[in-house]
Design a protein around this motif. Structure first.
Motif, PDB file in Angstrom:
ATOM      1  N   UNK A   1       0.813  -1.184   0.000  1.00  0.00           N
ATOM      2  CA  UNK A   1       0.000   0.000   0.000  1.00  0.00           C
ATOM      3  C   UNK A   1       0.866   1.261   0.000  1.00  0.00           C
ATOM      4  N   UNK A   2       1.858   1.333   0.905  1.00  0.00           N
ATOM      5  CA  UNK A   2       2.688   2.528   1.007  1.00  0.00           C
ATOM      6  C   UNK A   2       3.493   2.763  -0.261  1.00  0.00           C
ATOM      7  N   UNK A   3       3.897   1.683  -0.903  1.00  0.00           N
ATOM      8  CA  UNK A   3       4.658   1.825  -2.132  1.00  0.00           C
ATOM      9  C   UNK A   3       3.810   2.487  -3.217  1.00  0.00           C
ATOM     10  N   UNK A   4       2.580   2.051  -3.365  1.00  0.00           N
ATOM     11  CA  UNK A   4       1.671   2.657  -4.338  1.00  0.00           C
ATOM     12  C   UNK A   4       1.403   4.118  -4.032  1.00  0.00           C
ATOM     13  N   UNK A   5       1.246   4.426  -2.763  1.00  0.00           N
ATOM     14  CA  UNK A   5       1.036   5.822  -2.352  1.00  0.00           C
ATOM     15  C   UNK A   5       2.263   6.652  -2.694  1.00  0.00           C
ATOM     16  N   UNK A   6       3.439   6.079  -2.498  1.00  0.00           N
ATOM     17  CA  UNK A   6       4.677   6.781  -2.833  1.00  0.00           C
ATOM     18  C   UNK A   6       4.734   7.120  -4.321  1.00  0.00           C
ATOM     19  N   UNK A   7       4.388   6.154  -5.183  1.00  0.00           N
ATOM     20  CA  UNK A   7       4.369   6.407  -6.621  1.00  0.00           C
ATOM     21  C   UNK A   7       3.328   7.468  -6.974  1.00  0.00           C
ATOM     22  N   UNK A   8       2.169   7.430  -6.323  1.00  0.00           N
ATOM     23  CA  UNK A   8       1.129   8.431  -6.600  1.00  0.00           C
ATOM     24  C   UNK A   8       1.619   9.833  -6.242  1.00  0.00           C
ATOM     25  N   UNK A   9       2.262   9.976  -5.097  1.00  0.00           N
ATOM     26  CA  UNK A   9       2.804  11.284  -4.720  1.00  0.00           C
ATOM     27  C   UNK A   9       3.849  11.746  -5.736  1.00  0.00           C
ATOM     28  N   UNK A  22       7.445   6.129   0.918  1.00  0.00           N
ATOM     29  CA  UNK A  22       8.442   5.122   0.535  1.00  0.00           C
ATOM     30  C   UNK A  22       9.183   4.606   1.763  1.00  0.00           C
ATOM     31  N   UNK A  23       9.478   5.501   2.711  1.00  0.00           N
ATOM     32  CA  UNK A  23      10.153   5.074   3.942  1.00  0.00           C
ATOM     33  C   UNK A  23       9.279   4.082   4.716  1.00  0.00           C
ATOM     34  N   UNK A  24       7.990   4.315   4.737  1.00  0.00           N
ATOM     35  CA  UNK A  24       7.076   3.375   5.413  1.00  0.00           C
ATOM     36  C   UNK A  24       7.046   2.034   4.677  1.00  0.00           C
ATOM     37  N   UNK A  25       7.081   2.078   3.345  1.00  0.00           N
ATOM     38  CA  UNK A  25       7.098   0.833   2.569  1.00  0.00           C
ATOM     39  C   UNK A  25       8.366   0.043   2.852  1.00  0.00           C
ATOM     40  N   UNK A  26       9.485   0.735   3.029  1.00  0.00           N
ATOM     41  CA  UNK A  26      10.753   0.050   3.292  1.00  0.00           C
ATOM     42  C   UNK A  26      10.765  -0.642   4.650  1.00  0.00           C
ATOM     43  N   UNK A  33      11.009  -2.636  -5.915  1.00  0.00           N
ATOM     44  CA  UNK A  33       9.898  -1.696  -6.047  1.00  0.00           C
ATOM     45  C   UNK A  33       9.962  -0.595  -4.991  1.00  0.00           C
ATOM     46  N   UNK A  34      10.202  -0.980  -3.750  1.00  0.00           N
ATOM     47  CA  UNK A  34      10.232   0.029  -2.691  1.00  0.00           C
ATOM     48  C   UNK A  34      11.444   0.941  -2.831  1.00  0.00           C
ATOM     49  N   UNK A  35      12.584   0.362  -3.186  1.00  0.00           N
ATOM     50  CA  UNK A  35      13.776   1.196  -3.376  1.00  0.00           C
ATOM     51  C   UNK A  35      13.599   2.136  -4.568  1.00  0.00           C
ATOM     52  N   UNK A  36      12.985   1.654  -5.644  1.00  0.00           N
ATOM     53  CA  UNK A  36      12.755   2.505  -6.812  1.00  0.00           C
ATOM     54  C   UNK A  36      11.839   3.673  -6.480  1.00  0.00           C
ATOM     55  N   UNK A  37      10.805   3.410  -5.697  1.00  0.00           N
ATOM     56  CA  UNK A  37       9.895   4.492  -5.303  1.00  0.00           C
ATOM     57  C   UNK A  37      10.641   5.552  -4.514  1.00  0.00           C
ATOM     58  N   UNK A  38      11.516   5.132  -3.626  1.00  0.00           N
ATOM     59  CA  UNK A  38      12.289   6.099  -2.843  1.00  0.00           C
ATOM     60  C   UNK A  38      13.262   6.861  -3.739  1.00  0.00           C
ATOM     61  N   UNK A  39      13.933   6.166  -4.634  1.00  0.00           N
ATOM     62  CA  UNK A  39      14.884   6.822  -5.544  1.00  0.00           C
ATOM     63  C   UNK A  39      14.171   7.891  -6.366  1.00  0.00           C
ATOM     64  N   UNK A  40      13.039   7.560  -6.925  1.00  0.00           N
ATOM     65  CA  UNK A  40      12.308   8.523  -7.751  1.00  0.00           C
ATOM     66  C   UNK A  40      11.959   9.783  -6.967  1.00  0.00           C
TER      67      UNK A  40
END
Length: 90
Positions: A1-9, A22-26, A33-40
């Motif tokens: 869930x947090x990963x998807x929210x990170x991409x949406x933001x 992304x930090x919550x997803x990690x 996937x989670x690392x990519x969301x944080x990198x972006x």
């Protein structure tokens, strides 16, 4: 869930909120996937040094990542040219 929210933001240009999600997803699990969301979101917010460190973590996790992605560089020049998302125009 947090990963998807990170991409949406990220898609909305809300990089600080994306970083937080992304930090919550990690916390739940570290994967490509989670690392990519944080990198972006790091790149979007101008934290290129942090993005590079996290990209290093991603490459250790996924040693066989495609070569063109391993060679990707996030530069200040891209940001000045209006390309905040890893070099592509928005």
């Amino acid at each position: 869930m947090w990963n998807g929210i990170s991409f949406a933001h990220f898609m909305l240009g809300q990089y600080e909120q994306g970083r937080a999600a992304a930090a919550k997803a990690l916390v739940i699990g570290e994967d490509a996937h989670t690392l990519s969301a944080l990198i972006m979101n790091e790149v979007g917010s101008g934290r290129l040094d942090e993005a590079r460190v996290i990209a290093g973590r991603l490459l250790k996790l996924r040693a066989r990542f495609p070569r063109f992605l391993r060679a990707a560089e996030f530069s200040d020049q891209d940001r000045r040219m209006g390309r905040p998302h890893g070099g592509r125009a928005v």
